[in-house]
Design a protein around this motif. Structure first.
Motif: not given
Length: 627
Positions: A3, A534, A537, A548
């Motif tokens: 990422h 990620n 994310g 997350n």
């Protein structure tokens, strides 16, 4: 793709090898019966006579008949037990520890860190920062990614060989006091330093008496290829590009050829480290000979220009070969390149330019479980002047107006390969990353890491807001690299079954995960998968609240997945902030080389800046990995 890479390039978007002989290969023979390595006498027997090993084992070494007398029979030795390749390790629990966690009975050794010396030069000193590329040119680069292990003639491959390692992105925290890099404001010296930290390294590694592998300092094979190195250009688009290109970038994953060269993949079509260079110079597969015997490092344009992830090959009994590649972008398609000529098993030099001639295809996945390969050849499949490119049809329910693209030459097709693939009808996939081919040639697996922006689904990409990705399995007609048709299925959908959203649960049996990335089937047919979610994310709703990725899946990790039952077992969990990537191994499968990319905590050296690193995982009892 890290990422971090996505963020970095976003503003700029617009000796002798082992010849692959299938079941008769050295790797396959030794994996099946490591005791036969003693017959090889440190490489003195050529691979061309490997099928004779069974006969040789029954022959008298000197042919002496002892004058007709009856020799005294020697005691029959007790045969060594055959190694077990069964998967018996206990699953590692999800965690957020700042270390590499492996099952009980395993050990982890750090082999090569960002900033370690590859060639002779100025050593990295923690807490200081380089001021010139003369200091960093000899260092290992950063964000270690794909890699391959190559055997050396005269060396027991289980104790030593060559390791070729990709460096996707610099570890800026050890290069610049700010810990960051801005191409728009960087000085010329800073650009050279950053460019020195991408590319690849080839290092000779050897196992010591303590069982640990280490880089063999001073080896003539140790060599850096970086963003400051010049690369030859070959193939149909060579005439439209400079004859020599400075640098390669975003060396994500990789592959190899049956004739023992390394294929490193540029996962960017933008030069975001030095934007003054033309974009068309990047986004290619680069062939490098780790033995330094064949042509200089060469960008092979016949294999197309796109965000290359890795390369995996399929061969047949006639020495024909196809190379499979994924385009890790949205939109991104799956490709294969079929070399026009057979490769030679006996003459490496005859294969020098084999990758400059052949046909590039894009995959189309039909809803009925069939698929076809459409040739990306100028004049075919709509690849003509005035072609209409539909664009990224996956990300919006309102299709954008097509754009006009002129494919006047094959160079146009290869340089604008992503557009050509869409025009030809290739299926836009959810970020196809690694591809692996089963040893029996009956299955090819592709990781589709994720596509959170997908709004229009199809049979091969069935989830909108695909946060967690999936894996597709396909099989060529006749198991042939020359096939133009295939059948396919979705092997699994990643996710967490406790998430509230139905499309995020997935259907994994066993240990669940998100964002499959690295994938490889080893010579014993065991499937390994690595993840790259990620960490910050969105993962979905967990226990009534937004979660997350770390809350839902822990740190990134590595898994064994049974191909029949699809049962998943978590083998390894990485340290804080990292991606798990890169899989290579010794032929006896007792030492696995794995890459830890962009850690953010206090790993691998306590009290120092975190550094991307290559590690070696092995069992403490000397048995193959997996037990």
């Amino acid at each position: 793709m890290s990422h971090l890479t996505d963020e970095a390039r976003a503003p700029y978007r617009d000796a002798q090898p082992t010849i692959e002989l299938g079941d008769n290969s050295l790797e396959a023979i030794v994996a099946a019966n490591p005791g036969r390595r003693s017959v090889l006498k440190n490489g003195l027997l050529g691979l061309s006579i490997l099928p004779m090993l069974g006969t040789l084992a029954a022959c008298d070494d000197d042919g002496d008949d002892n004058g007709g007398s009856t020799p005294t029979p020697a005691p029959t030795p007790t045969p060594a037990p055959a190694p077990s390749y069964a998967i018996n390790f206990a699953s590692v629990a999800i965690n957020t520890n700042d270390t590499v966690t492996v099952p009980t009975g395993y050990t982890v050794d750090v082999l090569l860190k960002a900033g370690d010396l590859v060639e002779a030069g100025t050593a990295f000193v923690n807490g200081t920062f380089p001021t010139s590329v003369s200091q960093t040119a000899a260092w290992a680069g950063g964000n270690h990614d794909g890699m391959e292990y190559f055997e050396l003639s005269g060396t027991d491959a289980n104790n030593g060989g060559l390791l070729a390692i990709n460096f996707e992105l610099p570890d800026y925290n050890i290069l610049f006091a700010s810990g960051s890099y801005n191409a728009a404001t960087a000085t010329a010296a800073q650009k050279q330093i950053a460019l020195s930290a991408v590319g690849i390294a080839v290092v000779e590694v050897a196992r010591g008496s303590d069982g640990k592998f280490a880089v063999k300092a001073g080896s003539r094979f140790n060599k850096r290829y970086s963003g400051n190195t010049d690369y030859r250009v070959g193939g149909p688009a060579a005439g439209a590009l400079p004859s020599t290109i400075r640098g390669m970038l975003n060396n994500c994953s990789s592959g190899r050829t049956p004739w023992g060269t390394y294929l490193t993949c540029e996962e960017t079509t933008n030069n975001y480290l030095d934007p003054s260079q033309p974009n068309n110079s990047y986004g290619w597969v680069v062939e490098i000979d780790p033995y330094q015997e064949l042509a200089p490092a060469t960008k092979r344009t016949a294999m197309g220009r796109f965000s290359h992830e890795n390369v995996a090959y399929l061969t047949d009994s006639d020495n024909r070969v196809a190379f499979y590649m994924g385009d890790d972008s949205t939109p991104g398609c799956i490709y294969k390149f079929v070399a026009a000529d057979r490769y030679s098993l006996t003459n490496r030099a005859a294969n020098t330019n084999l990758l400059d001639y052949g046909t590039l295809y894009v995959a189309r996945f039909n809803a009925d479980g069939t698929g076809e390969w459409r040739a990306l050849v100028q004049g075919q499949n709509g690849l003509v002047a005035g072609a209409a490119d539909p664009g990224n049809v996956s990300q919006s329910t309102t299709p954008a107006a097509p754009t006009t693209v002129n494919f006047n030459t094959q160079s146009d097709v290869l340089i604008n390969c992503q557009s050509a693939a869409r025009v030809a009808g290739g299926t836009i996939m959810d970020r196809p990353e690694w591809i692996t081919v089963a040893p029996n040639k009956q299955a090819i697996f592709v990781t589709l890491t994720n596509n959170s922006g997908r709004r229009v689904t199809d049979a091969a990409n069935p989830r909108v807001t695909n946060l967690h990705g999936h894996i597709i399995k396909f099989r060529e007609t006749g198991d042939s690299p020359l096939a133009t048709r295939f059948t396919w299925e979705i092997f699994l959908q990643a996710g967490n079954p406790t998430l509230a959203e139905a499309n995020l649960k997935g259907n994994i049996s066993g240990d669940y995960f998100s964002s499959p990335d690295g994938i490889r089937i080893d010579p014993q047919g065991r499937l390994w998968v690595q993840t790259d979610h990620n960490l910050t994310g969105n993962a979905g709703t967990l226990n009534g609240a937004a979660a997350n990725m770390v809350q839902a899946f822990g740190n990134n990790s590595m898994y064994y997945i049974d191909q029949t039952t699809k049962q998943s077992k978590r083998f390894l969990v990485g340290p804080l902030g990292c991606e798990i990537t890169g899989i290579a191994y010794t032929p006896d499968l007792k030492s696995f080389f794995i890459n830890i990319q962009h850690p953010t905590g206090n790993w691998p050296v306590a009290g120092q800046q975190p550094r991307s690193s290559t590690i070696v995982v092995r069992r403490t009892d000397g048995q193959p990995v997996g037990n």
